[in-house]
Motif scaffolding. Structure first.
Motif, PDB file in Angstrom:
ATOM      1  N   TRP A 156       0.063  -6.163  30.323  1.00 12.13           N
ATOM      2  CA  TRP A 156       0.751  -5.651  31.512  1.00 12.13           C
ATOM      3  C   TRP A 156      -0.089  -4.607  32.241  1.00 12.13           C
ATOM      4  N   PHE A 205       1.176  -9.194  35.243  1.00 11.90           N
ATOM      5  CA  PHE A 205       1.052  -9.699  33.878  1.00 11.90           C
ATOM      6  C   PHE A 205      -0.265 -10.443  33.803  1.00 11.90           C
ATOM      7  N   LEU A 210       3.092 -10.150  38.972  1.00 12.71           N
ATOM      8  CA  LEU A 210       4.166 -10.641  38.096  1.00 12.71           C
ATOM      9  C   LEU A 210       4.769 -11.925  38.652  1.00 12.71           C
ATOM     10  N   LYS A 232      13.588  -5.677  34.377  1.00 13.99           N
ATOM     11  CA  LYS A 232      12.793  -6.455  35.334  1.00 13.99           C
ATOM     12  C   LYS A 232      13.510  -6.398  36.693  1.00 13.99           C
TER      13      LYS A 232
END
Ligand SMILES: Nc1nc2c(c(=O)[nH]1)N[C@H]1C(S)=C(S)[C@@H](COP(=O)(O)O)O[C@H]1N2
Ligand SMILES: [Mo]
Length: 259
Positions: A156, A205, A210, A232
């Motif tokens: 991450w 990610f 993401l 999230k």
């Protein structure tokens, strides 16, 4: 060490506690536990608590509570850094999890989205995604552990939450940082955890923006807490002294969940 409640919804069959304890175990312990029959005997072996001759529900609760303490202390110690891993350990694709199926996950337009900031902060200005993407980027490869019985190592990238809290002039003596999400999800982080070096406002990610499944445009990555404390699709951040719970917190999951 703080006393733990069990990590299950109150009123659930007490037998399920053993099953739940299994889910909380790190991979290796879980494999050993399951290999030995997932019995009370095996639980005794792993926990060092003799649960086999005290099978009343209350005793079992106490023992599993102790077991949770042990597991949590070992794998989610808030005062130390969570273990980090290497590129080759990263799970690709990373598993999706939510209280709905993947095709029902929020679809957010990054151009419209803003992070709302409120509560005990000097500057309550909202942040666009473009502004947030300009913040200094750090990277972590850590393990995400879900109470539902799976774990996976992910990579991450984002900015440390504590730097952002400093930037907005947050009162770091406040008790909680409360996050709301695009769907009906929310979660509370205690301030020490919010200020932990590895707690991250995450935008990528595996060095890519993401994907929708993993929380675009922003998630909070908290490697010292269980998966459900990693919101999230975050839409707002509030610094507060009032405990506001969260989606799973409100259903009886331990707020502690990790530390
Ligand atoms: N907004 C939102 N955040 C959420 C959830 C959710 O349902 N909605 N589920 C939580 C749980 S229980 C887990 S295990 C992780 C899953 O994250 P992943 O899909 O990136 O694996 O997200 C957490 N954050
Ligand atoms: Mo989870």
């Amino acid at each position: 060490m703080k006393k733990m409640r069990s990590l299950i919804i109150p009123g659930v069959d007490k037998q399920l506690l053993v099953k739940d304890a299994t889910k909380l175990m790190p991979d290796l312990s879980r494999r050993r536990f399951i290999a030995s029959g997932a019995s009370f005997g095996a639980l005794t072996l792993l926990t060092g608590c003799n649960v086999s001759d005290s099978l009343s529900a209350d005793n079992l609760l106490t023992h599993i509570s102790k077991f949770n303490d042990m597991v949590q202390a070992k794998i989610f110690n808030p005062n130390v850094l969570a273990p980090t891993y290497s590129e080759k350990d990263v799970r690709r694709p990373f598993p999706f999890n939510g209280f709905y199926s993947e095709d029902e996950a929020p679809q957010i337009d990054g151009n419209d989205w803003k992070l709302e900031v409120s509560g005990l902060v000097d500057n309550t200005k909202s942040w666009t995604l473009a502004e947030l993407h300009k913040l200094p980027e750090v990277s972590q490869i850590t393990r995400h552990i879900c109470v539902e019985g799976w774990s996976a190592i992910g990579s991450w990238q984002g900015t440390p939450l504590r730097d952002f809290l400093k930037l907005i002039g947050a009162d770091t003596n406040a008790k909680w940082v409360y996050f709301r999400c695009a769907e009906d999800y929310s979660s509370s982080l205690d301030m020490p955890t919010a200020l932990h070096a590895q707690t991250q406002m995450t935008f990528k990610f595996d060095n890519q923006i993401l994907p929708q499944s993993l929380g675009f445009p922003m998630k909070i990555r908290v490697p010292t807490k269980l998966g459900f404390k990693n919101p999230k699709y975050v839409t707002s951040l509030e610094v507060t002294n009032d405990y506001k719970g969260g989606y799973w917190e409100d259903q009886g999951y331990n707020d502690f969940s990790g530390s």
